[in-house]
Write a protein that holds these residues in place. Structure first.
Motif, PDB file in Angstrom:
ATOM      1  N   ILE A  56       0.828  -1.214   0.000  1.00  0.00           N
ATOM      2  CA  ILE A  56       0.000   0.000   0.000  1.00  0.00           C
ATOM      3  C   ILE A  56       0.861   1.262   0.000  1.00  0.00           C
ATOM      4  O   ILE A  56       0.354   2.369   0.178  1.00  0.00           O
ATOM      5  CB  ILE A  56      -0.961   0.013   1.211  1.00  0.00           C
ATOM      6  N   CYS A  64       3.043   2.481   2.110  1.00  0.00           N
ATOM      7  CA  CYS A  64       3.098   3.264   3.355  1.00  0.00           C
ATOM      8  C   CYS A  64       4.517   3.599   3.785  1.00  0.00           C
ATOM      9  O   CYS A  64       4.709   4.440   4.660  1.00  0.00           O
ATOM     10  CB  CYS A  64       2.374   2.521   4.476  1.00  0.00           C
ATOM     11  N   GLN A  73       0.400   2.201  -7.598  1.00  0.00           N
ATOM     12  CA  GLN A  73       0.872   0.928  -7.042  1.00  0.00           C
ATOM     13  C   GLN A  73       2.386   0.942  -6.843  1.00  0.00           C
ATOM     14  O   GLN A  73       3.135   1.379  -7.712  1.00  0.00           O
ATOM     15  CB  GLN A  73       0.507  -0.226  -7.974  1.00  0.00           C
ATOM     16  N   SER A 109       0.215  -4.628   5.773  1.00  0.00           N
ATOM     17  CA  SER A 109      -0.652  -5.366   4.843  1.00  0.00           C
ATOM     18  C   SER A 109      -0.082  -6.746   4.520  1.00  0.00           C
ATOM     19  O   SER A 109      -0.637  -7.466   3.703  1.00  0.00           O
ATOM     20  CB  SER A 109      -0.802  -4.565   3.547  1.00  0.00           C
TER      21      SER A 109
END
Ligand code: SF4
Ligand code: SF4
Length: 207
Positions: free
Chosen positions: A14, A16, A47, A134
């Motif tokens: 994700i 981060c 992405q 994730s």
């Protein structure tokens, strides 16, 4: 108990940067991250994909090192360059098909991810897999992977027309593949390099 290995599931990333921050805090290379995020198809998507050393079974970085500065542990972890040996020639930087080793001019030396060997050699997870929210980076046995994940884990790569590489780290791809093919592009007469967009082909939308 079977060995735990690092799995990278690009589709779960994700962006981060928690892995990058955690890597920077590691004692052995404080202040420098040995992991980076690739941005895939920047024009169309946000992405990202994490890239660590893949710990190749027959590491070309070590083979091209004229100073024999890159060692592999008996359990297959490819270490960062030994400081007293590295002459900063950057052969490893140019040879790695995954773009991993980094040359640091201020210390005239190469450094790279060593799978947090101070941690993983005593059974702990590498820092990146510890903090990834994730589980794009996860550290577990193959059995655990098969019980809990939907994709298939691959560690065999083919670059261009036939450079085959087998790695200790696995990537997660949709079922039905048995190896990862990476196309190469030619840049203005320079050697062919991996096209970052190829990582996008590995993203498992569903399977
Ligand atoms: S991914 Fe690159 S740096 Fe890591 S072992 Fe393979 S060739 Fe060496
Ligand atoms: S930069 Fe250092 S580790 Fe890399 S090939 Fe040259 S001497 Fe070896």
């Amino acid at each position: 108990m079977s060995e735990r290995v690092l799995f990278i599931d690009y589709a779960r990333c994700i962006g981060c940067q928690a892995c990058v921050q955690a890597c920077e805090e590691c004692d052995t290379h404080k202040g420098q991250a040995m992991i980076h995020l690739e941005t895939i198809r920047r024009r169309d998507s946000v992405q990202t994909a994490p890239q660590v050393c893949m710990h190749c079974e027959d590491p070309i970085c070590a083979r091209v090192c004229p100073a024999d500065a890159i060692k592999q542990t008996p359990d297959g972890v490819v270490q960062s360059a030994l400081a007293p040996r590295c002459i900063g020639c950057s052969n490893c930087v140019l040879a790695c098909p995954f773009g991993v080793p980094k040359y640091f001019a201020e210390i005239d030396q190469m450094m790279k991810c060593d799978l947090c060997y101070d941690r993983t050699s005593i059974g702990k997870k590498p820092m990146c897999a510890t903090v990834c929210p994730s589980q794009a980076l996860s550290y577990m046995t193959n059995d655990e992977f098969e019980r809990t994940r939907r994709g298939v884990a691959l560690n065999q790569w083919v670059f261009g027309e036939g450079e085959e590489v087998r790695t200790k780290v696995s990537v997660v791809v949709p079922r039905g593949r048995d190896r990862v093919h990476v196309d190469l592009i030619e840049l203005g007469g320079r050697p062919k390099v991996a096209e970052p967009d190829d990582v996008a082909a590995l993203l498992s939308e569903d399977d």
